[in-house]
Write an enzyme that holds these catalytic residues in place. Structure first.
Site, mmCIF file in Angstrom:
data_model
loop_
_atom_site.group_PDB
_atom_site.id
_atom_site.type_symbol
_atom_site.label_atom_id
_atom_site.label_comp_id
_atom_site.label_asym_id
_atom_site.label_seq_id
_atom_site.Cartn_x
_atom_site.Cartn_y
_atom_site.Cartn_z
ATOM 1 N N LYS A 196 -1.535 -6.185 -39.344
ATOM 2 C CA LYS A 196 -0.219 -6.703 -38.982
ATOM 3 C C LYS A 196 0.800 -6.181 -39.979
ATOM 4 O O LYS A 196 0.673 -6.387 -41.187
ATOM 5 C CB LYS A 196 -0.242 -8.228 -38.981
ATOM 6 N N ARG A 217 8.421 -10.287 -45.520
ATOM 7 C CA ARG A 217 7.015 -10.667 -45.718
ATOM 8 C C ARG A 217 6.208 -9.515 -46.313
ATOM 9 O O ARG A 217 5.015 -9.394 -46.076
ATOM 10 C CB ARG A 217 6.402 -11.051 -44.368
ATOM 11 N N GLU A 233 -8.310 -3.586 -43.619
ATOM 12 C CA GLU A 233 -8.065 -4.959 -43.147
ATOM 13 C C GLU A 233 -8.996 -5.323 -41.989
ATOM 14 O O GLU A 233 -9.543 -6.429 -41.934
ATOM 15 C CB GLU A 233 -6.597 -5.111 -42.697
ATOM 16 N N LYS A 248 -0.672 -5.091 -34.642
ATOM 17 C CA LYS A 248 0.629 -5.652 -34.328
ATOM 18 C C LYS A 248 1.686 -5.055 -35.243
ATOM 19 O O LYS A 248 1.448 -4.994 -36.452
ATOM 20 C CB LYS A 248 0.566 -7.164 -34.526
HETATM 21 C C1 PBG Z 1 3.499 -15.476 -37.423
HETATM 22 C C2 PBG Z 1 3.801 -14.638 -36.244
HETATM 23 C C3 PBG Z 1 4.914 -13.822 -36.047
HETATM 24 C C4 PBG Z 1 4.775 -13.245 -34.792
HETATM 25 C C5 PBG Z 1 3.585 -13.722 -34.247
HETATM 26 N N1 PBG Z 1 2.985 -14.571 -35.167
HETATM 27 C C6 PBG Z 1 6.100 -13.623 -36.922
HETATM 28 C C7 PBG Z 1 5.960 -12.876 -38.186
HETATM 29 O O1 PBG Z 1 4.867 -12.528 -38.621
HETATM 30 O O2 PBG Z 1 6.989 -12.634 -38.828
HETATM 31 C C8 PBG Z 1 5.744 -12.301 -34.163
HETATM 32 C C9 PBG Z 1 5.591 -12.125 -32.684
HETATM 33 C C10 PBG Z 1 6.727 -11.409 -32.055
HETATM 34 O O3 PBG Z 1 7.622 -10.867 -32.718
HETATM 35 O O4 PBG Z 1 6.731 -11.384 -30.811
HETATM 36 N N2 PBG Z 1 3.313 -16.830 -37.054
#
Ligand code: PBG
Length: 326
Positions: A196, A217, A233, A248
């Site tokens: 991610k 983040r 990961e 993602k």
């Molecule tokens: C974290 C989470 C996020 C998304 C899914 N789970 C936000 C992030 O990591 O900042 C983003 C999903 C999207 O943008 O459609 N709970």
């Protein structure tokens, strides 16, 4: 001079093209991400995600039933609490919105649709980070894992088929697997947000969960410059007990998706995130692109890139198009 090879022969008619198509997208491979909010009545549109809304409990049940009727794989639930605090205590409250919604949705759909939950604290913390903060303001990895483990058990207790840790803490999958096993939830599936990235493509999601995050983040999500790290990961998450690994975002990361698909033998998911959805919807609204054609092409490319499963805000639209095309 004669032309010895004519690949165009296989493109001559729709039936010919259908016969040789290598990749397909089917509703059973799609998961619909949905937002359930505390303290609202009905549904509240999310302006940066046109067509998507926050829902109250009644409506989220209806949405889930519709997903089941459309033959989708599952629904991914995100909770939006009314009040947030430093430790995200709403995530662990018995009557916390995500806990209540998980039970309600499970009650509505049973096993006709996979009930999936986001295991993360960012929707619940007032600082918007995915974990609790240590004294120095950094996200405290191990303390956060303990909370994730408790969250996952609460979701499983309420009938979640799949829990999806998305906070990118080291060891989060192992902590959750141990806690699930210790509480009798050996069969609860972990779909790990394994690779991610710290991405600008999550922009509209921040509005969707009323996030108050300032900053970024980057100390826990991955640097978009790195590909090899994604494989580390993924390897770690599998060693810790992940059943499904996710990449993602999807579209700017199809290369990562391909590498992950080639490296592992478990199902691979890709999250077609909020910013990807918003870009297309905005262009479609202006009449600059053909919406359905573009969405079909994007989902096909994510599948071709290696995703077995796609989380997408277009899941219901896609399933409806398929239904009316038949
Ligand atoms: C974290 C989470 C996020 C998304 C899914 N789970 C936000 C992030 O990591 O900042 C983003 C999903 C999207 O943008 O459609 N709970």
């Amino acid at each position: 001079m004669s032309v010895p090879y004519r690949p165009r022969r296989l493109r001559t008619t729709p039936a010919m093209r259908a016969m040789v198509a290598e990749t397909s997208v089917e509703p059973r491979q799609l998961v619909y991400p949905a937002f359930v909010a505390e303290g609202i009545t009905g549904s509240r549109p999310i302006s940066s995600l046109p067509g998507q809304s926050q829902h109250d409990l009644d409506n989220i049940r209806r949405v889930a039933e519709e997903c089941a009727g459309l033959g989708l794989a599952g629904i991914m639930l995100f909770g939006v609490p009314q009040s947030k605090d430093a430790t995200g205590s709403g995530a662990l409250a018995e009557d916390g919105i995500l806990n209540v919604a998980t039970a309600a949705v499970k009650d509505a759909v049973g096993d006709d649709l996979l009930v999936m939950t986001d295991v993360c604290l960012d929707e619940f913390t007032d600082h918007g980070h995915c974990g609790v903060l240590a004294g120095d303001g950094r996200v405290d990895n191990d303390a956060t894992n303990e909370l994730y483990a408790r969250m996952a058990v609460m979701h499983a207790d309420r009938g979640a088929h799949v829990v999806a840790p998305s906070g990118m803490m080291d060891g989060q999958v192992g902590a959750i697997r141990d806690a699930l096993d210790a509480s009798g939830h050996q069969d609860t599936v972990i779909m790990a947000y394994a690779a991610k990235y710290a991405s600008a493509f999550y922009g509209p999601f921040r509005e969707a969960v009323d996030s108050s995050l300032t900053g970024d983040r980057k100390t826990y999500q991955q640097d978009p410059a790195n590909a090899r790290e994604a494989l580390v990961e993924v390897e770690l998450d599998l060693a810790e007990g992940a059943d499904i690994v996710m990449v993602k975002p999807a579209l700017s990361y199809l290369d990562i998706l391909r590498q992950v698909r080639d490296a592992v033998n478990v199902p691979v998911a890709a999250y077609n995130v909020s910013g990807e959805y918003a870009m297309v919807e905005a262009a479609a609204e202006r009449g600059w692109i053909d919406r359905e054609r573009m969405v079909r092409e994007l989902l096909t490319s994510i599948r071709r890139g290696g995703a077995d499963i796609i989380l997408t805000y277009w899941a219901m639209d896609f399933a409806r198009w398929e239904r009316s095309a038949r």
